[in-house]
Design a protein around this motif. Structure first.
Motif, PDB file in Angstrom:
ATOM      1  N   CYS A 101       0.839  -1.203   0.000  1.00 50.49           N
ATOM      2  CA  CYS A 101       0.000   0.000   0.000  1.00 50.49           C
ATOM      3  C   CYS A 101       0.877   1.259   0.000  1.00 50.49           C
ATOM      4  O   CYS A 101       0.625   2.202  -0.762  1.00 50.49           O
ATOM      5  CB  CYS A 101      -0.926  -0.018   1.209  1.00 50.49           C
ATOM      6  SG  CYS A 101      -1.964   1.457   1.389  1.00 50.49           S
ATOM      7  N   TRP A 104       2.532   1.738  -3.528  1.00 53.29           N
ATOM      8  CA  TRP A 104       1.648   2.255  -4.571  1.00 53.29           C
ATOM      9  C   TRP A 104       1.146   3.655  -4.245  1.00 53.29           C
ATOM     10  O   TRP A 104       0.902   4.453  -5.172  1.00 53.29           O
ATOM     11  CB  TRP A 104       0.482   1.303  -4.834  1.00 53.29           C
ATOM     12  CG  TRP A 104       0.946   0.098  -5.611  1.00 53.29           C
ATOM     13  CD1 TRP A 104       1.030  -1.167  -5.186  1.00 53.29           C
ATOM     14  CD2 TRP A 104       1.432   0.111  -6.952  1.00 53.29           C
ATOM     15  NE1 TRP A 104       1.540  -1.980  -6.166  1.00 53.29           N
ATOM     16  CE2 TRP A 104       1.787  -1.206  -7.270  1.00 53.29           C
ATOM     17  CE3 TRP A 104       1.607   1.101  -7.933  1.00 53.29           C
ATOM     18  CZ2 TRP A 104       2.303  -1.567  -8.517  1.00 53.29           C
ATOM     19  CZ3 TRP A 104       2.112   0.722  -9.167  1.00 53.29           C
ATOM     20  CH2 TRP A 104       2.465  -0.595  -9.446  1.00 53.29           C
ATOM     21  N   THR A 105       1.052   3.989  -2.966  1.00 53.53           N
ATOM     22  CA  THR A 105       0.682   5.354  -2.600  1.00 53.53           C
ATOM     23  C   THR A 105       1.775   6.324  -3.033  1.00 53.53           C
ATOM     24  O   THR A 105       1.501   7.373  -3.653  1.00 53.53           O
ATOM     25  CB  THR A 105       0.446   5.465  -1.077  1.00 53.53           C
ATOM     26  OG1 THR A 105      -0.606   4.560  -0.714  1.00 53.53           O
ATOM     27  CG2 THR A 105       0.055   6.870  -0.679  1.00 53.53           C
ATOM     28  N   TYR A 108       1.863   6.507  -6.889  1.00 53.81           N
ATOM     29  CA  TYR A 108       0.792   7.335  -7.453  1.00 53.81           C
ATOM     30  C   TYR A 108       1.089   8.815  -7.249  1.00 53.81           C
ATOM     31  O   TYR A 108       0.803   9.637  -8.117  1.00 53.81           O
ATOM     32  CB  TYR A 108      -0.546   6.948  -6.817  1.00 53.81           C
ATOM     33  CG  TYR A 108      -1.701   7.801  -7.287  1.00 53.81           C
ATOM     34  CD1 TYR A 108      -2.120   7.767  -8.622  1.00 53.81           C
ATOM     35  CD2 TYR A 108      -2.362   8.657  -6.408  1.00 53.81           C
ATOM     36  CE1 TYR A 108      -3.165   8.559  -9.042  1.00 53.81           C
ATOM     37  CE2 TYR A 108      -3.414   9.442  -6.831  1.00 53.81           C
ATOM     38  CZ  TYR A 108      -3.811   9.391  -8.157  1.00 53.81           C
ATOM     39  OH  TYR A 108      -4.846  10.168  -8.588  1.00 53.81           O
ATOM     40  N   ARG A 120      -2.920   1.182  -6.055  1.00 54.57           N
ATOM     41  CA  ARG A 120      -2.926   1.723  -4.689  1.00 54.57           C
ATOM     42  C   ARG A 120      -4.237   1.388  -3.986  1.00 54.57           C
ATOM     43  O   ARG A 120      -4.247   0.927  -2.847  1.00 54.57           O
ATOM     44  CB  ARG A 120      -2.737   3.242  -4.726  1.00 54.57           C
ATOM     45  CG  ARG A 120      -2.744   3.858  -3.317  1.00 54.57           C
ATOM     46  CD  ARG A 120      -3.111   5.281  -3.303  1.00 54.57           C
ATOM     47  NE  ARG A 120      -4.510   5.453  -3.749  1.00 54.57           N
ATOM     48  CZ  ARG A 120      -5.097   6.608  -3.902  1.00 54.57           C
ATOM     49  NH1 ARG A 120      -4.431   7.728  -3.681  1.00 54.57           N
ATOM     50  NH2 ARG A 120      -6.342   6.701  -4.310  1.00 54.57           N
TER      51      ARG A 120
END
Length: 133
Positions: A101, A104-105, A108, A120
């Motif tokens: 998480c 991908w946060t 992004y 995400r």
């Protein structure tokens, strides 16, 4: 010498009186103590009867009971190990999902790509699902 006879008579009378009083005193004492003993015995025998519970010793376990106890202990030990393994696996899964998480946060934020956002969202949803269980 008459005073000597009177003195002797008074002395003997006092001694005899003392002996008689002592004998009567002892008789009264023993009669009193006998009455006290009888009353004590009457009160003790007419009091409430107290029954104490019987003391029982546990019987020795049979070989079947010993075997069943050992089987239960083994089963409990296996259950504890399984629960510990599941807890460790859950912690590892949470750590992996949190790392995914976070990755991908940050990805992004860097590229603002819709694919990264979808990854995400999936990774963070997976983390939330692990944390709810």
């Amino acid at each position: 010498m008459s005073w000597f006879k009177i003195f002797s008579a008074v002395l003997v009378a006092n001694i005899v009186s003392w002996v008689i009083v002592t004998i009567i005193g002892w008789l009264v004492f023993f009669v009193f103590m006998d009455a006290v003993g009888d009353e004590f015995e009457r009160r003790m025998s007419s009091g409430p009867v107290i029954e104490f519970p019987k003391i029982t010793t546990p019987s020795l376990p049979t070989p079947q009971e010993i075997q069943a106890r050992k089987k239960r202990e083994r089963q409990l030990a296996e259950d504890r190990k399984r629960n510990e393994r599941q807890a460790q696996q859950k912690q590892a899964a949470i750590a992996g999902a949190r790392e995914n998480c976070d990755f991908w946060t940050s990805q992004y934020r860097k590229d603002n790509d819709p694919k990264s956002r979808a990854y995400r969202d999936m990774a963070c949803t997976r983390l939330q699902n692990y944390l709810r269980r």
